[in-house]
Design a protein around this motif. Structure first.
Motif, mmCIF file in Angstrom:
data_model
loop_
_atom_site.group_PDB
_atom_site.id
_atom_site.type_symbol
_atom_site.label_atom_id
_atom_site.label_comp_id
_atom_site.label_asym_id
_atom_site.label_seq_id
_atom_site.Cartn_x
_atom_site.Cartn_y
_atom_site.Cartn_z
ATOM 1 N N GLY A 54 0.824 -1.207 0.000
ATOM 2 C CA GLY A 54 0.000 0.000 0.000
ATOM 3 C C GLY A 54 0.852 1.248 0.000
ATOM 4 O O GLY A 54 2.088 1.189 -0.016
ATOM 5 N N ASP A 55 0.202 2.387 0.027
ATOM 6 C CA ASP A 55 0.904 3.662 0.083
ATOM 7 C C ASP A 55 0.085 4.633 0.917
ATOM 8 O O ASP A 55 -1.117 4.443 1.122
ATOM 9 N N SER A 56 0.750 5.652 1.410
ATOM 10 C CA SER A 56 0.082 6.657 2.236
ATOM 11 C C SER A 56 0.613 8.032 1.853
ATOM 12 O O SER A 56 1.830 8.233 1.786
ATOM 13 N N SER A 57 -0.273 8.952 1.622
ATOM 14 C CA SER A 57 0.120 10.297 1.212
ATOM 15 C C SER A 57 0.501 11.135 2.431
ATOM 16 O O SER A 57 0.234 10.776 3.578
ATOM 17 N N CYS A 58 1.121 12.277 2.155
ATOM 18 C CA CYS A 58 1.469 13.214 3.229
ATOM 19 C C CYS A 58 0.194 13.722 3.910
ATOM 20 O O CYS A 58 0.155 13.897 5.128
ATOM 21 N N PHE A 103 12.681 12.485 10.883
ATOM 22 C CA PHE A 103 13.844 11.813 10.320
ATOM 23 C C PHE A 103 13.603 10.327 10.037
ATOM 24 O O PHE A 103 14.536 9.609 9.690
ATOM 25 N N ILE A 104 12.370 9.872 10.205
ATOM 26 C CA ILE A 104 12.051 8.450 10.040
ATOM 27 C C ILE A 104 11.172 8.268 8.799
ATOM 28 O O ILE A 104 10.122 8.908 8.671
ATOM 29 N N SER A 105 11.583 7.412 7.908
ATOM 30 C CA SER A 105 10.821 7.176 6.674
ATOM 31 C C SER A 105 9.726 6.138 6.891
ATOM 32 O O SER A 105 9.774 5.340 7.840
ATOM 33 N N ASN A 106 8.743 6.159 5.997
ATOM 34 C CA ASN A 106 7.642 5.183 5.998
ATOM 35 C C ASN A 106 6.899 5.149 7.329
ATOM 36 O O ASN A 106 6.459 4.088 7.789
ATOM 37 N N LEU A 107 6.737 6.324 7.928
ATOM 38 C CA LEU A 107 6.115 6.407 9.250
ATOM 39 C C LEU A 107 4.616 6.671 9.129
ATOM 40 O O LEU A 107 4.160 7.422 8.273
ATOM 41 N N HIS A 108 3.861 6.022 9.986
ATOM 42 C CA HIS A 108 2.428 6.292 10.133
ATOM 43 C C HIS A 108 2.103 6.126 11.608
ATOM 44 O O HIS A 108 2.619 5.220 12.264
ATOM 45 N N THR A 109 1.261 7.004 12.142
ATOM 46 C CA THR A 109 0.868 6.877 13.547
ATOM 47 C C THR A 109 -0.616 6.533 13.635
ATOM 48 O O THR A 109 -1.465 7.258 13.109
ATOM 49 N N THR A 110 -0.906 5.429 14.296
ATOM 50 C CA THR A 110 -2.266 4.904 14.395
ATOM 51 C C THR A 110 -2.886 5.276 15.748
ATOM 52 O O THR A 110 -2.211 5.176 16.785
#
Length: 321
Positions: A54-58, A103-110
């Motif tokens: 999957g992907d997630s936008s800004c 500074f962390i890539s591919n981050l998402h907060t749930t």
């Protein structure tokens, strides 16, 4: 900041390096179906889930950042602090200052929530399904149950009842003892694949939390715990005949207190007693282990219960390393 490298540097409980994976698989292979073996090998060597695509936008990232957590997190702030400390102490997550996010890539907060039920342990829930708007894309949208191991625990209780029936049928004049063997923090034992681990992050107590093991709320966590459950059941049955196990685990077994005999010798009719010879003794005296998520349900005649428990304990220790 490359989080997979940080976790690999920390090692031990963070990566499961205490496990001898080759030895675990060697022990398990003769006793489990090929599908279970393949799933277990993939989880131990690669991680979970099976497929993450999957992907997630800004915009999606910022939307979940602005929302934060569900109201129960603020309501039970003191409880949350205790849970986070426990999880970090047990190496189930890593915590970082919030400024590290940039500074962390591919981050998402749930978003997180706390389920509080009187008389039960408080449970932190990682809400990977919540959609904040029509365009929201939560983490559970990146995985599909059809790609994950099959779940079998729905039939565990019926199988448990059937095993009790068989025990009564073969030895109608003996007590049957019941036991529930629970696995603490079961989902955490399956590690998330390091390449996608930052996608499962969340924020609590002013810290960025990155979970090491599976989270309660991911739609793939139950599926990827199932191979451990099945392997434990199969292996425990194979270990039941090892009479040394009761002595090996006597320190644990001695903590259990059994009830006195409850069944009078004249309780059942002669007709039932005579019919008991129909079942195979081998089937009757090899316990049936039935895992319902983290609970191993089993029954045994009084004379066999310590051996039944010892086999279950040994199987769990061997599989989890």
């Amino acid at each position: 900041m490359d989080i997979p490298s940080v976790i690999c540097f920390a090692g031990n409980n963070y990566t499961g390096s205490y496990r001898d994976v080759s030895q675990i698989l060697l022990i398990v292979q003769p006793h489990v179906p090929q599908e279970t073996y393949d799933d277990l090998a993939r989880i131990l060597m690669v991680g979970t889930p099976t497929i993450f695509n999957g992907d997630s936008s800004c915009e999606n990232y910022n939307e979940y950042q602005r929302y934060g957590n569900h109201p129960t997190v603020k309501k039970y702030d003191a409880k949350i602090s205790k849970i986070v400390n426990k999880e970090e102490r047990n190496k189930h997550l890593m915590t970082f200052p919030l400024w590290a996010q940039r500074f962390i890539s591919n981050l998402h907060t749930t978003p997180q929530s706390l389920v509080v039920i009187p008389g039960k342990n408080d449970r932190l829930v990682w809400d990977g399904t919540v959609r904040l708007s029509g365009d929201s894309k939560p983490i559970n949208a990146h995985t599909k149950l059809s790609n994950e191991p099959t779940i079998h625990y729905g039939g565990a209780f019926n199988k448990h009842l059937q095993s009790i029936w068989r025990l009564r049928h073969v030895r109608p004049q003996e007590d049957i003892l019941l036991f529930d063997d629970d696995v603490k923090s079961c989902f955490r034992h399956a590690k998330i694949n390091l390449e996608i681990i930052t996608a499962f992050s969340f924020i609590l107590q002013g810290f960025l939390c990155i979970p090491i093991g599976q989270v309660f709320g991911s739609n793939t966590s139950p599926s990827n715990w199932e191979p451990f459950s099945l392997a434990r059941c199969f292996l425990a049955r194979s270990l039941f005949d090892n009479k040394k196990l009761a002595h090996k685990h006597q320190d644990l077994l001695n903590k259990v207190r059994f009830s006195p005999r409850l069944l009078p010798t004249d309780t059942l009719s002669p007709a039932w007693t005579q019919s008991s010879s129909v079942s195979s003794p081998r089937v009757a005296f090899t316990p049936s282990y039935n895992m319902f998520v983290d609970d191993n349900l089993f029954a045994s005649h009084r004379r066999d219960m310590r051996q039944t428990m010892a086999a279950s304990i040994e199987a769990l220790f061997l599989i989890l390393g």
